[in-house]
Write a protein that holds these residues in place. Structure first.
Motif, mmCIF file in Angstrom:
data_model
loop_
_atom_site.group_PDB
_atom_site.id
_atom_site.type_symbol
_atom_site.label_atom_id
_atom_site.label_comp_id
_atom_site.label_asym_id
_atom_site.label_seq_id
_atom_site.Cartn_x
_atom_site.Cartn_y
_atom_site.Cartn_z
ATOM 1 N N PRO A 5 -13.524 -13.752 -6.844
ATOM 2 C CA PRO A 5 -14.136 -13.059 -7.982
ATOM 3 C C PRO A 5 -15.657 -13.013 -7.848
ATOM 4 C CG PRO A 5 -12.491 -14.653 -8.716
ATOM 5 C CD PRO A 5 -12.700 -14.903 -7.257
ATOM 6 N N THR A 6 -16.250 -11.918 -8.303
ATOM 7 C CA THR A 6 -17.694 -11.725 -8.276
ATOM 8 C C THR A 6 -18.237 -11.891 -9.684
ATOM 9 O OG1 THR A 6 -17.500 -10.188 -6.417
ATOM 10 C CG2 THR A 6 -19.553 -10.126 -7.683
ATOM 11 N N GLU A 7 -19.229 -12.735 -9.831
ATOM 12 C CA GLU A 7 -19.786 -13.001 -11.144
ATOM 13 C C GLU A 7 -20.273 -11.711 -11.795
ATOM 14 O OE1 GLU A 7 -23.178 -15.832 -13.311
ATOM 15 O OE2 GLU A 7 -22.807 -15.966 -11.141
ATOM 16 N N GLY A 8 -19.866 -11.501 -13.035
ATOM 17 C CA GLY A 8 -20.297 -10.329 -13.775
ATOM 18 C C GLY A 8 -19.494 -9.078 -13.494
ATOM 19 N N VAL A 9 -18.497 -9.168 -12.611
ATOM 20 C CA VAL A 9 -17.673 -8.007 -12.252
ATOM 21 C C VAL A 9 -16.233 -8.281 -12.684
ATOM 22 C CG1 VAL A 9 -16.820 -6.553 -10.383
ATOM 23 C CG2 VAL A 9 -19.162 -7.427 -10.313
ATOM 24 N N SER A 10 -15.660 -7.382 -13.471
ATOM 25 C CA SER A 10 -14.283 -7.551 -13.926
ATOM 26 C C SER A 10 -13.319 -7.548 -12.745
ATOM 27 C CB SER A 10 -13.910 -6.411 -14.884
ATOM 28 O OG SER A 10 -12.521 -6.428 -15.168
ATOM 29 N N LEU A 11 -12.247 -8.322 -12.871
ATOM 30 C CA LEU A 11 -11.226 -8.325 -11.826
ATOM 31 C C LEU A 11 -10.651 -6.932 -11.601
ATOM 32 C CD1 LEU A 11 -9.169 -11.578 -12.549
ATOM 33 C CD2 LEU A 11 -10.973 -11.221 -10.847
ATOM 34 N N SER A 12 -10.694 -6.088 -12.619
ATOM 35 C CA SER A 12 -10.160 -4.734 -12.479
ATOM 36 C C SER A 12 -10.899 -3.933 -11.415
ATOM 37 C CB SER A 12 -10.236 -4.005 -13.823
ATOM 38 O OG SER A 12 -11.566 -3.978 -14.303
ATOM 39 N N ALA A 13 -12.127 -4.325 -11.056
ATOM 40 C CA ALA A 13 -12.882 -3.610 -10.026
ATOM 41 C C ALA A 13 -12.157 -3.640 -8.687
ATOM 42 C CB ALA A 13 -14.274 -4.206 -9.884
ATOM 43 N N TYR A 14 -11.320 -4.677 -8.483
ATOM 44 C CA TYR A 14 -10.585 -4.762 -7.224
ATOM 45 C C TYR A 14 -9.451 -3.735 -7.151
ATOM 46 C CZ TYR A 14 -13.166 -8.944 -6.032
ATOM 47 O OH TYR A 14 -14.179 -9.817 -5.713
ATOM 48 N N LEU A 15 -9.156 -3.075 -8.255
ATOM 49 C CA LEU A 15 -8.198 -1.964 -8.254
ATOM 50 C C LEU A 15 -8.915 -0.621 -8.158
ATOM 51 C CD1 LEU A 15 -5.837 -3.198 -11.118
ATOM 52 C CD2 LEU A 15 -5.539 -3.481 -8.638
ATOM 53 N N GLY A 16 -10.240 -0.642 -8.263
ATOM 54 C CA GLY A 16 -11.000 0.599 -8.303
ATOM 55 C C GLY A 16 -12.099 0.646 -7.283
ATOM 56 N N VAL A 17 -13.336 0.438 -7.746
ATOM 57 C CA VAL A 17 -14.507 0.630 -6.895
ATOM 58 C C VAL A 17 -14.485 -0.276 -5.672
ATOM 59 C CG1 VAL A 17 -15.857 -0.949 -8.339
ATOM 60 C CG2 VAL A 17 -17.032 0.692 -6.879
ATOM 61 N N LEU A 18 -13.979 -1.503 -5.787
ATOM 62 C CA LEU A 18 -13.928 -2.428 -4.665
ATOM 63 C C LEU A 18 -12.577 -2.432 -3.959
ATOM 64 C CD1 LEU A 18 -15.818 -5.513 -6.174
ATOM 65 C CD2 LEU A 18 -16.678 -3.876 -4.486
ATOM 66 N N GLY A 19 -11.684 -1.574 -4.400
ATOM 67 C CA GLY A 19 -10.332 -1.560 -3.856
ATOM 68 C C GLY A 19 -9.951 -0.224 -3.254
ATOM 69 N N LEU A 20 -8.691 0.147 -3.443
ATOM 70 C CA LEU A 20 -8.164 1.341 -2.794
ATOM 71 C C LEU A 20 -8.845 2.620 -3.276
ATOM 72 C CD1 LEU A 20 -4.326 0.578 -2.651
ATOM 73 C CD2 LEU A 20 -6.103 0.120 -0.954
ATOM 74 N N THR A 21 -9.314 2.634 -4.520
ATOM 75 C CA THR A 21 -9.985 3.828 -5.036
ATOM 76 C C THR A 21 -11.261 4.095 -4.259
ATOM 77 O OG1 THR A 21 -9.082 3.523 -7.253
ATOM 78 C CG2 THR A 21 -11.081 4.830 -7.065
ATOM 79 N N GLY A 22 -12.114 3.086 -4.162
ATOM 80 C CA GLY A 22 -13.348 3.254 -3.414
ATOM 81 C C GLY A 22 -13.099 3.533 -1.950
ATOM 82 N N LEU A 23 -12.115 2.834 -1.373
ATOM 83 C CA LEU A 23 -11.795 3.043 0.041
ATOM 84 C C LEU A 23 -11.289 4.458 0.293
ATOM 85 C CD1 LEU A 23 -11.509 1.911 2.896
ATOM 86 C CD2 LEU A 23 -9.261 1.014 2.248
ATOM 87 N N THR A 24 -10.504 4.997 -0.630
ATOM 88 C CA THR A 24 -10.015 6.373 -0.485
ATOM 89 C C THR A 24 -11.177 7.358 -0.405
ATOM 90 O OG1 THR A 24 -7.960 5.879 -1.654
ATOM 91 C CG2 THR A 24 -8.637 8.181 -1.575
ATOM 92 N N ALA A 25 -12.147 7.203 -1.302
ATOM 93 C CA ALA A 25 -13.313 8.084 -1.284
ATOM 94 C C ALA A 25 -14.079 7.944 0.024
ATOM 95 C CB ALA A 25 -14.214 7.759 -2.472
#
Length: 337
Positions: free
Chosen positions: A116-136
């Motif tokens: 986990p990254t301080e100040g970053v919601s765990l949901s970011a790993y489903l989006g910007v830091l996860g498959l969503t960001g990687l897809t882009a």
């Protein structure tokens, strides 16, 4: 806290057109005791994504269809609450594919620990830091081969992938970034928050004409999340040597009639265009390069992201149908709670 009952969503019938409540069922599943090497995870956030609509159909695709009367799957992030694996002790935050349920259980190999990254919601790993960001990232760098000074057009630009595409394109040196969205509010967000140079509401006129106004000198790259009239418009707007990365075709996912024909295809020949579809399964090797760039971009505030959060496992199907109707800005997630 150890939970032995899991609330889950199953596919009850193959949808015709837009999925309805009759096509799914919410069930309570009693979980067995953990076997050696297994973990039990309390999900914190679930992902709902457009590709899930295709998995509701019994057709051959890059991923198998959902089975009838079985719990659907999808991205999720949560915390290990019980473990019989030395690799994933209690308290570990994990990513996995056992979404559509509040509690997941299975072999530890099916779960990946994340820090986990301080100040970053765990949901970011489903989006910007996860498959969503990687897809882009993959679509722009590996498929469209973005170059400095490119003019980039993104359809469905206010969605989870689209908002990332626009920002990454700018960071990769695009000279102009144009997006389409389905409301004036989303259009305003694209230009005020996400750094798009121009954006238009595709519901207010002819897409080809709106694109010509937003990119009067034409486009070099098209990132396609929509298909249909957007793809036709892009084919008409391409400069010589233009490249299209085909990521999705949400305009057709709930269609029941004949597919809409694509026009301007002769430009593929006369302008030397390249059009390629992709799915992430063939580009997992790009993840380290993506993470090396996205982490600092996010930390420095060069990349921002929105989420549309729907609360409660009982609301998971409503979140999915809302996504398909374009009710989200950025990534749509379900906060299990």
């Amino acid at each position: 806290m150890t939970t032995t009952t899991s609330t889950q969503w199953q596919l009850a019938a193959r949808p015709v057109g837009e999925p309805t409540a009759d096509d799914v069922r919410r069930v309570e599943v009693e979980l067995p005791e953990l076997a050696d090497g297994e973990v039990r995870v309390q999900n914190a956030f679930l992902s709902v994504d457009p590709y899930m609509r295709g998995r509701m159909n019994d057709v051959k695709s890059y991923v198998p269809p959902f089975a009838l009367d079985e719990t659907m799957t999808g991205g999720a992030v949560g915390e290990v609450v019980e473990s019989r694996s030395d690799d994933l002790p209690v308290g570990t935050v994990v990513l996995h594919d056992l979404g559509w349920r509040d509690v997941a259980q299975g072999p530890a190999a099916g779960f990946r620990a994340v820090q986990p990254t301080e100040g970053v919601s765990l949901s970011a790993y489903l989006g910007v830091l996860g498959l969503t960001g990687l897809t882009a990232y993959v679509g722009l760098t590996e498929i469209a081969h973005i170059r400095e000074s490119d003019v980039v057009f993104v359809s469905g630009a206010a969605g989870a992938v689209g908002t990332m595409v626009g920002q990454i394109a700018r960071l990769k040196g695009a000279s102009r970034v144009v997006g389409s969205a389905g409301s004036d509010e989303k259009v305003a967000l694209l230009t005020s928050k996400y750094g798009f140079d121009a954006a238009f509401n595709y519901k207010t006129g002819d897409v080809a004409e709106l694109l010509a106004e937003a990119a009067p000198e034409g486009i070099d790259v098209y990132f396609d999340n929509v298909g249909g009239d957007h793809l036709s418009a892009a084919l008409g707007a391409f400069k010589d040597g233009g490249r299209a990365a085909l990521c999705g075709s949400i305009a057709n996912y709930n269609a029941t009639g004949a597919p809409v024909g694509i026009t301007n295809m002769t430009n593929m020949v006369t302008r030397g265009l390249t059009m390629q579809g992709f799915t992430l399964g063939n580009y997992r090797h790009v993840a380290p390069a993506f993470q090396a760039e996205m982490g600092p971009w996010l930390a420095d505030g060069q990349v921002v992201h929105d989420e549309t959060v729907v609360d409660g496992i009982d609301s998971a199907f409503d979140a999915f149908t809302g996504l398909m109707r374009g009710e989200n800005v950025g990534k749509m997630v379900v906060r299990v709670g």
